[in-house]
Design a protein around this motif. Structure first.
Motif, PDB file in Angstrom:
ATOM      1  N   THR A 138      -0.384  11.269   0.084  1.00  0.00           N
ATOM      2  CA  THR A 138       0.766  12.319   0.272  1.00  0.00           C
ATOM      3  C   THR A 138       0.088  13.570   0.688  1.00  0.00           C
ATOM      4  O   THR A 138       0.887  14.061   1.819  1.00  0.00           O
ATOM      5  CB  THR A 138       1.237  12.615  -1.103  1.00  0.00           C
ATOM      6  OG1 THR A 138       1.598  10.990  -1.810  1.00  0.00           O
ATOM      7  CG2 THR A 138       2.479  13.550  -0.998  1.00  0.00           C
ATOM      8  N   TYR A 190       0.704  -1.151  -0.147  1.00  0.00           N
ATOM      9  CA  TYR A 190       0.116  -0.013  -0.096  1.00  0.00           C
ATOM     10  C   TYR A 190       0.772   1.199   0.255  1.00  0.00           C
ATOM     11  O   TYR A 190       0.267   2.424  -0.262  1.00  0.00           O
ATOM     12  CB  TYR A 190      -0.885   0.001   1.282  1.00  0.00           C
ATOM     13  CG  TYR A 190      -2.393  -0.448   0.718  1.00  0.00           C
ATOM     14  CD1 TYR A 190      -2.647  -1.734   0.164  1.00  0.00           C
ATOM     15  CD2 TYR A 190      -3.361   0.412   1.053  1.00  0.00           C
ATOM     16  CE1 TYR A 190      -3.874  -2.080  -0.108  1.00  0.00           C
ATOM     17  CE2 TYR A 190      -4.818   0.112   0.709  1.00  0.00           C
ATOM     18  CZ  TYR A 190      -4.818  -1.121   0.058  1.00  0.00           C
ATOM     19  OH  TYR A 190      -6.150  -1.655  -0.249  1.00  0.00           O
ATOM     20  N   ALA A 191       2.207   1.108   0.480  1.00  0.00           N
ATOM     21  CA  ALA A 191       3.000   2.252   0.501  1.00  0.00           C
ATOM     22  C   ALA A 191       3.927   2.043  -0.777  1.00  0.00           C
ATOM     23  O   ALA A 191       4.289   3.100  -1.325  1.00  0.00           O
ATOM     24  CB  ALA A 191       3.846   2.303   1.747  1.00  0.00           C
ATOM     25  N   GLN A 221      -2.695   7.393  -4.118  1.00  0.00           N
ATOM     26  CA  GLN A 221      -1.402   7.732  -3.328  1.00  0.00           C
ATOM     27  C   GLN A 221      -0.939   9.254  -3.309  1.00  0.00           C
ATOM     28  O   GLN A 221      -0.464   9.710  -2.405  1.00  0.00           O
ATOM     29  CB  GLN A 221      -0.275   7.065  -4.428  1.00  0.00           C
ATOM     30  CG  GLN A 221      -0.235   5.629  -4.681  1.00  0.00           C
ATOM     31  CD  GLN A 221       0.232   5.128  -3.343  1.00  0.00           C
ATOM     32  OE1 GLN A 221       0.383   5.373  -2.268  1.00  0.00           O
ATOM     33  NE2 GLN A 221       0.437   3.617  -3.509  1.00  0.00           N
ATOM     34  N   GLY A 247       2.769   1.844  -6.974  1.00  0.00           N
ATOM     35  CA  GLY A 247       1.660   3.036  -7.573  1.00  0.00           C
ATOM     36  C   GLY A 247       1.118   2.568  -8.720  1.00  0.00           C
ATOM     37  O   GLY A 247       0.445   1.538  -8.781  1.00  0.00           O
ATOM     38  N   ASN A 293       4.556   6.039  -5.962  1.00  0.00           N
ATOM     39  CA  ASN A 293       3.846   5.809  -4.660  1.00  0.00           C
ATOM     40  C   ASN A 293       3.842   6.798  -3.773  1.00  0.00           C
ATOM     41  O   ASN A 293       4.795   8.062  -4.077  1.00  0.00           O
ATOM     42  CB  ASN A 293       4.609   4.475  -4.162  1.00  0.00           C
ATOM     43  CG  ASN A 293       6.259   4.727  -3.650  1.00  0.00           C
ATOM     44  OD1 ASN A 293       6.436   5.738  -3.713  1.00  0.00           O
ATOM     45  ND2 ASN A 293       6.774   3.776  -3.408  1.00  0.00           N
ATOM     46  N   TYR A 294       3.306   6.970  -2.811  1.00  0.00           N
ATOM     47  CA  TYR A 294       3.146   8.012  -1.814  1.00  0.00           C
ATOM     48  C   TYR A 294       4.504   8.578  -1.229  1.00  0.00           C
ATOM     49  O   TYR A 294       4.925   9.520  -1.062  1.00  0.00           O
ATOM     50  CB  TYR A 294       2.041   8.117  -0.650  1.00  0.00           C
ATOM     51  CG  TYR A 294       2.482   7.191   0.517  1.00  0.00           C
ATOM     52  CD1 TYR A 294       3.267   7.680   1.422  1.00  0.00           C
ATOM     53  CD2 TYR A 294       1.656   6.103   0.784  1.00  0.00           C
ATOM     54  CE1 TYR A 294       3.357   7.042   2.573  1.00  0.00           C
ATOM     55  CE2 TYR A 294       1.865   5.280   1.771  1.00  0.00           C
ATOM     56  CZ  TYR A 294       2.808   5.761   2.775  1.00  0.00           C
ATOM     57  OH  TYR A 294       2.911   4.936   3.972  1.00  0.00           O
TER      58      TYR A 294
END
Length: 300
Positions: A289, A57-58, A285, A61, A79-80
């Motif tokens: 952020t 999940y992190a 994402q 993306g 990704n974030y």
């Protein structure tokens, strides 16, 4: 947390300096301390080193984004963590996230397809003063639950997943203790860091029309929502005990697969959003952020 003061962009320090330089030595008593204090307060705080930890999940993306790191980690360029690293307040960035990670992988070496993958906390150094982490979903069996839904889709039948899994008490098992151990390990390795623990964006809503999730039964929709909420509540509770900041974007429930594709923060298939199945979209994402950035600002 120890931070360095950086040179701000596009603020009025230059103008303030011009005003003070026009004052003669005999007039120095007219330069007030409050003005100098305010000038310093306006300077942004710089994080020396940002380290991102966590699971898919992190890490993951868009499917078409460039990835780095071990092949199985899928560390995406959008990704974030990568998007957040573009914040002017951050100097150095290390992405240690890895898809399919469980809490054990944060603190211990993991065996990968091409060799060993270091424990994620080993990326923390004495300079680390900003950490984000997403972890816990795989500990309670998110991959198996996702597989059950995918099998229902492939079979063209309505899902019946909730009945195939134990109740949440058994499903969560030692996860609370593992989360506590994981967070404590981060605190021990980077005691002065600001730590932001990210929750899981929901994949579906319990009620309302959801054409792209028509294969998921009403019972399973309620179960999936309840399970995600329970996990997020657990993560938030344990994080707060160590004075970490829990982050989950507001209105996340309005941006599930039940929303229009252009508004989705998560997706089930990813076909219309370019996301990986059962994961956040690029828009999701970005939303995470923004939520972290706002949480950072609240601490400064």
């Amino acid at each position: 947390m120890k931070k360095l003061l950086g040179i701000p962009a596009l603020i009025t320090i230059a103008a303030a300096s011009t005003l003070t330089s026009c004052t003669s030595a005999d007039d120095t008593s007219e330069i007030s301390a409050p003005e100098t204090t305010q000038e310093q307060a306006d300077e942004p705080t710089i994080y020396r080193q940002y380290v991102a930890l966590g699971d898919s999940y992190a890490a993951m993306g868009s499917r078409d984004a460039q990835v780095t790191g071990p092949a199985e980690c899928f560390r995406s360029g959008d990704n974030y963590p990568a998007v957040l690293a573009g914040d002017d307040r951050i100097k150095e960035f290390v992405d240690a996230t890895c898809a399919s990670a469980v809490t054990h992988d944060i603190t211990s070496v993991r065996t990968g397809d091409e060799g060993f993958i270091s424990a994620q906390v080993d990326s923390l150094t004495e300079d680390t003063d900003l950490v984000t982490i997403s972890i816990g979903g795989n500990d309670i069996g998110f991959p198996d639950i996702a597989r059950c839904f995918q099998e229902a889709t492939a079979a063209g039948t309505e899902s019946d997943c909730a009945s195939k899994f134990p109740d949440s008490t058994e499903l969560f098992g030692p996860t609370p203790e593992m989360l506590g151990h994981t967070y404590s390990s981060i605190q021990n390795k980077a005691p002065e860091a600001d730590v932001f623990v990210t929750g899981y964006l929901p994949l579906i809503t319990e009620n309302g029309d959801c054409p792209d999730a028509g294969f998921i039964s009403d019972e399973d929709r309620a179960w999936a929502v309840s399970l995600t909420n329970e996990l997020n509540e657990l993560i938030s509770k344990i994080a707060s005990e160590l004075h970490f900041t829990f982050v989950l974007p507001e209105e996340a429930a309005e941006h599930t697969v039940c929303a229009e594709p252009s508004q989705r923060w998560t997706d089930l298939s990813g076909v219309e959003t370019g996301a990986y199945p059962m994961h956040p979209t690029a828009l999701g994402q970005e939303a995470m952020t923004q939520a972290i950035s706002e949480a950072m600002s609240a601490k400064l």
